[in-house]
Design a protein around this motif. Structure first.
Motif, PDB file in Angstrom:
ATOM      1  N   LEU A  99       0.823  -1.208   0.000  1.00  0.00           N
ATOM      2  CA  LEU A  99       0.000   0.000   0.000  1.00  0.00           C
ATOM      3  C   LEU A  99       0.858   1.258   0.000  1.00  0.00           C
ATOM      4  O   LEU A  99       0.412   2.315  -0.477  1.00  0.00           O
ATOM      5  CB  LEU A  99      -0.938  -0.001   1.210  1.00  0.00           C
ATOM      6  N   ARG A 100       2.072   1.158   0.514  1.00  0.00           N
ATOM      7  CA  ARG A 100       2.968   2.322   0.502  1.00  0.00           C
ATOM      8  C   ARG A 100       3.593   2.536  -0.869  1.00  0.00           C
ATOM      9  O   ARG A 100       3.836   3.675  -1.279  1.00  0.00           O
ATOM     10  CB  ARG A 100       4.084   2.146   1.553  1.00  0.00           C
ATOM     11  N   VAL A 101       3.854   1.445  -1.588  1.00  0.00           N
ATOM     12  CA  VAL A 101       4.614   1.528  -2.843  1.00  0.00           C
ATOM     13  C   VAL A 101       3.735   1.825  -4.053  1.00  0.00           C
ATOM     14  O   VAL A 101       4.145   2.557  -4.959  1.00  0.00           O
ATOM     15  CB  VAL A 101       5.393   0.203  -3.062  1.00  0.00           C
ATOM     16  N   LEU A 102       2.511   1.290  -4.077  1.00  0.00           N
ATOM     17  CA  LEU A 102       1.692   1.346  -5.280  1.00  0.00           C
ATOM     18  C   LEU A 102       0.725   2.530  -5.302  1.00  0.00           C
ATOM     19  O   LEU A 102       0.271   3.002  -4.255  1.00  0.00           O
ATOM     20  CB  LEU A 102       0.888   0.057  -5.433  1.00  0.00           C
ATOM     21  N   GLU A 103       0.402   2.952  -6.511  1.00  0.00           N
ATOM     22  CA  GLU A 103      -0.633   3.957  -6.725  1.00  0.00           C
ATOM     23  C   GLU A 103      -2.006   3.289  -6.627  1.00  0.00           C
ATOM     24  O   GLU A 103      -2.123   2.064  -6.771  1.00  0.00           O
ATOM     25  CB  GLU A 103      -0.466   4.602  -8.099  1.00  0.00           C
ATOM     26  N   PRO A 104      -3.074   4.077  -6.399  1.00  0.00           N
ATOM     27  CA  PRO A 104      -4.410   3.492  -6.233  1.00  0.00           C
ATOM     28  C   PRO A 104      -4.853   2.582  -7.376  1.00  0.00           C
ATOM     29  O   PRO A 104      -5.431   1.511  -7.130  1.00  0.00           O
ATOM     30  CB  PRO A 104      -5.319   4.725  -6.125  1.00  0.00           C
ATOM     31  N   ASP A 105      -4.604   2.969  -8.641  1.00  0.00           N
ATOM     32  CA  ASP A 105      -5.034   2.114  -9.751  1.00  0.00           C
ATOM     33  C   ASP A 105      -4.200   0.831  -9.815  1.00  0.00           C
ATOM     34  O   ASP A 105      -4.695  -0.217 -10.252  1.00  0.00           O
ATOM     35  CB  ASP A 105      -4.959   2.870 -11.072  1.00  0.00           C
ATOM     36  N   GLU A 106      -2.951   0.884  -9.354  1.00  0.00           N
ATOM     37  CA  GLU A 106      -2.111  -0.310  -9.313  1.00  0.00           C
ATOM     38  C   GLU A 106      -2.580  -1.254  -8.205  1.00  0.00           C
ATOM     39  O   GLU A 106      -2.587  -2.481  -8.388  1.00  0.00           O
ATOM     40  CB  GLU A 106      -0.655   0.091  -9.106  1.00  0.00           C
ATOM     41  N   VAL A 107      -2.984  -0.684  -7.060  1.00  0.00           N
ATOM     42  CA  VAL A 107      -3.545  -1.499  -5.980  1.00  0.00           C
ATOM     43  C   VAL A 107      -4.820  -2.186  -6.464  1.00  0.00           C
ATOM     44  O   VAL A 107      -5.059  -3.366  -6.180  1.00  0.00           O
ATOM     45  CB  VAL A 107      -3.852  -0.630  -4.739  1.00  0.00           C
ATOM     46  N   GLU A 108      -5.632  -1.459  -7.232  1.00  0.00           N
ATOM     47  CA  GLU A 108      -6.862  -2.043  -7.767  1.00  0.00           C
ATOM     48  C   GLU A 108      -6.543  -3.231  -8.674  1.00  0.00           C
ATOM     49  O   GLU A 108      -7.243  -4.246  -8.667  1.00  0.00           O
ATOM     50  CB  GLU A 108      -7.649  -0.996  -8.538  1.00  0.00           C
ATOM     51  N   GLY A 109      -5.482  -3.124  -9.479  1.00  0.00           N
ATOM     52  CA  GLY A 109      -5.076  -4.238 -10.334  1.00  0.00           C
ATOM     53  C   GLY A 109      -4.698  -5.459  -9.520  1.00  0.00           C
ATOM     54  O   GLY A 109      -5.070  -6.588  -9.868  1.00  0.00           O
ATOM     55  N   VAL A 110      -3.963  -5.254  -8.431  1.00  0.00           N
ATOM     56  CA  VAL A 110      -3.572  -6.364  -7.557  1.00  0.00           C
ATOM     57  C   VAL A 110      -4.797  -6.991  -6.904  1.00  0.00           C
ATOM     58  O   VAL A 110      -4.927  -8.220  -6.833  1.00  0.00           O
ATOM     59  CB  VAL A 110      -2.584  -5.870  -6.478  1.00  0.00           C
ATOM     60  N   LEU A 111      -5.711  -6.150  -6.437  1.00  0.00           N
ATOM     61  CA  LEU A 111      -6.924  -6.657  -5.801  1.00  0.00           C
ATOM     62  C   LEU A 111      -7.768  -7.465  -6.783  1.00  0.00           C
ATOM     63  O   LEU A 111      -8.308  -8.522  -6.436  1.00  0.00           O
ATOM     64  CB  LEU A 111      -7.745  -5.492  -5.234  1.00  0.00           C
ATOM     65  N   ALA A 112      -7.883  -6.966  -8.018  1.00  0.00           N
ATOM     66  CA  ALA A 112      -8.637  -7.701  -9.042  1.00  0.00           C
ATOM     67  C   ALA A 112      -7.994  -9.061  -9.313  1.00  0.00           C
ATOM     68  O   ALA A 112      -8.696 -10.068  -9.526  1.00  0.00           O
ATOM     69  CB  ALA A 112      -8.716  -6.875 -10.321  1.00  0.00           C
ATOM     70  N   HIS A 113      -6.671  -9.102  -9.294  1.00  0.00           N
ATOM     71  CA  HIS A 113      -5.932 -10.358  -9.477  1.00  0.00           C
ATOM     72  C   HIS A 113      -6.284 -11.350  -8.368  1.00  0.00           C
ATOM     73  O   HIS A 113      -6.552 -12.527  -8.637  1.00  0.00           O
ATOM     74  CB  HIS A 113      -4.434 -10.049  -9.476  1.00  0.00           C
ATOM     75  N   ALA A 143       2.316  -2.413 -11.372  1.00  0.00           N
ATOM     76  CA  ALA A 143       2.363  -2.915  -9.998  1.00  0.00           C
ATOM     77  C   ALA A 143       3.366  -4.054  -9.873  1.00  0.00           C
ATOM     78  O   ALA A 143       4.174  -4.092  -8.930  1.00  0.00           O
ATOM     79  CB  ALA A 143       0.971  -3.382  -9.573  1.00  0.00           C
ATOM     80  N   LEU A 144       3.351  -4.974 -10.823  1.00  0.00           N
ATOM     81  CA  LEU A 144       4.283  -6.106 -10.781  1.00  0.00           C
ATOM     82  C   LEU A 144       5.734  -5.649 -10.910  1.00  0.00           C
ATOM     83  O   LEU A 144       6.628  -6.208 -10.265  1.00  0.00           O
ATOM     84  CB  LEU A 144       3.940  -7.102 -11.887  1.00  0.00           C
ATOM     85  N   GLU A 145       5.956  -4.632 -11.743  1.00  0.00           N
ATOM     86  CA  GLU A 145       7.315  -4.088 -11.864  1.00  0.00           C
ATOM     87  C   GLU A 145       7.795  -3.514 -10.537  1.00  0.00           C
ATOM     88  O   GLU A 145       8.930  -3.767 -10.111  1.00  0.00           O
ATOM     89  CB  GLU A 145       7.340  -3.012 -12.947  1.00  0.00           C
ATOM     90  N   LYS A 146       6.947  -2.736  -9.875  1.00  0.00           N
ATOM     91  CA  LYS A 146       7.325  -2.131  -8.600  1.00  0.00           C
ATOM     92  C   LYS A 146       7.513  -3.199  -7.519  1.00  0.00           C
ATOM     93  O   LYS A 146       8.448  -3.126  -6.707  1.00  0.00           O
ATOM     94  CB  LYS A 146       6.269  -1.117  -8.164  1.00  0.00           C
ATOM     95  N   ILE A 147       6.615  -4.180  -7.502  1.00  0.00           N
ATOM     96  CA  ILE A 147       6.722  -5.263  -6.520  1.00  0.00           C
ATOM     97  C   ILE A 147       8.024  -6.024  -6.709  1.00  0.00           C
ATOM     98  O   ILE A 147       8.733  -6.342  -5.746  1.00  0.00           O
ATOM     99  CB  ILE A 147       5.510  -6.209  -6.645  1.00  0.00           C
ATOM    100  N   SER A 148       8.350  -6.315  -7.963  1.00  0.00           N
ATOM    101  CA  SER A 148       9.573  -7.066  -8.265  1.00  0.00           C
ATOM    102  C   SER A 148      10.815  -6.284  -7.853  1.00  0.00           C
ATOM    103  O   SER A 148      11.740  -6.842  -7.254  1.00  0.00           O
ATOM    104  CB  SER A 148       9.615  -7.384  -9.761  1.00  0.00           C
TER     105      SER A 148
END
Length: 274
Positions: free
Chosen positions: A121-135, A223-228
């Motif tokens: 939640l600290r690293v990702l933007e809101p739309d990126e968090v939404e992508g992770v949640l949808a996953h 999101a995956l790029e930032k997570i990686s």
């Protein structure tokens, strides 16, 4: 019919897991001379208990707590909207400190739980968090997370049976104890090969579903790029190996691709942008 490939793989893997489990039950019946009815009843009950314990242990291992709705109202709203669009009940939302940005889901369509890390939640933007949640919601809708938890439970049970066979048929000395540990580890890994195969494929399917639900694969790709990148910099992960297999990002899980729990991150990102 949605995701015929995933359903077929789950059916094949489920059949193989059942076969391993049936062999273990027969061995128990032979070694302990228990009646067939008792073994069948115990086997069914044990699978149910293992599933409940597996879900509980996954949450406990990361110290997951409920995600406060007053503090994270936007996330709750997004998950409620996504769940409605995907035809599932809104899952329980939890947060944990995992040491790295990550997320995972456990449970079934009517009783799912999604855990996100504080770091994510600290690293990702809101739309990126939404992508992770949808996953993660896609995993619950596709029921593949149930197969993962059950598969890990069956692998543990079969490994324990193999260890007891070695101990009960040996001379009960230190060498037998060492051999039992080795046999148990090898047996568990062989059973988990079938679970790992589903684990890799299900990630591609959930990525595709998430992109479809939010209208684009780009937010999840970012999101995956930032997570990686964050995971590569951090050595302080608090995720054990079994939970790691459930997460949106994993470390590969083994010495070879055969034992990897996740497909290569660059291929996932390429597909999302392709």
């Amino acid at each position: 019919m949605r995701h015929v490939g995933l359903k077929a793989r789950m059916a094949i893997a489920g059949s193989m897991l059942f076969a391993f489990y049936a062999v273990a039950a027969v061995v128990v019946m032979g070694v302990f001379d228990w009646p067939l009815g008792l073994v069948l009843l115990g086997s069914v009950a044990f699978v149910g208990v293992q599933y409940k314990i597996g879900k509980w242990m996954a949450l406990r291992s990361v110290g997951a707590e409920d995600l406060p709705e007053d503090q994270y109202s936007d996330i709750h709203r997004r998950v409620e909207s996504l769940s409605r669009d995907m035809g599932i009940d809104k899952p329980r939302l939890m947060i944990a400190r995992m040491g790295v940005p990550n997320a995972f889901a456990v449970g079934r369509k009517g009783a799912g739980t999604v855990v996100v890390s504080e770091e994510l939640l600290r690293v990702l933007e809101p739309d990126e968090v939404e992508g992770v949640l949808a996953h993660e919601l896609a995993h619950i809708r596709n029921r593949d997370v149930v197969m993962m938890v059950l598969g890990q439970g069956v692998a543990s049970i079969v490994a324990i049976v193999a260890q007891w066979v070695v101990l009960l048929t040996g001379d009960n000395d230190l060498a037998d104890l060492f051999l039992a540990i080795v046999v148990g580890q090898i047996t568990q890994m062989l059973v988990m090969v079938f679970v790992f195969a589903i684990s890799r494929y299900r990630e591609y399917v959930a990525d595709s579903d998430a992109a479809e639900e939010i209208g684009s694969g780009e937010p999840l790709a970012r999101a995956l790029e930032k997570i990686s990148r964050s995971a590569e910099r951090s050595q302080d992960t608090e995720i054990d190996s079994q939970v790691n297999a459930l997460c949106i990002f994993g470390d590969g899980g083994g010495l070879a691709r055969l034992f990897a729990t996740h497909p290569p991150m660059e291929k996932r990102i390429e597909r999302l942008r392709g």
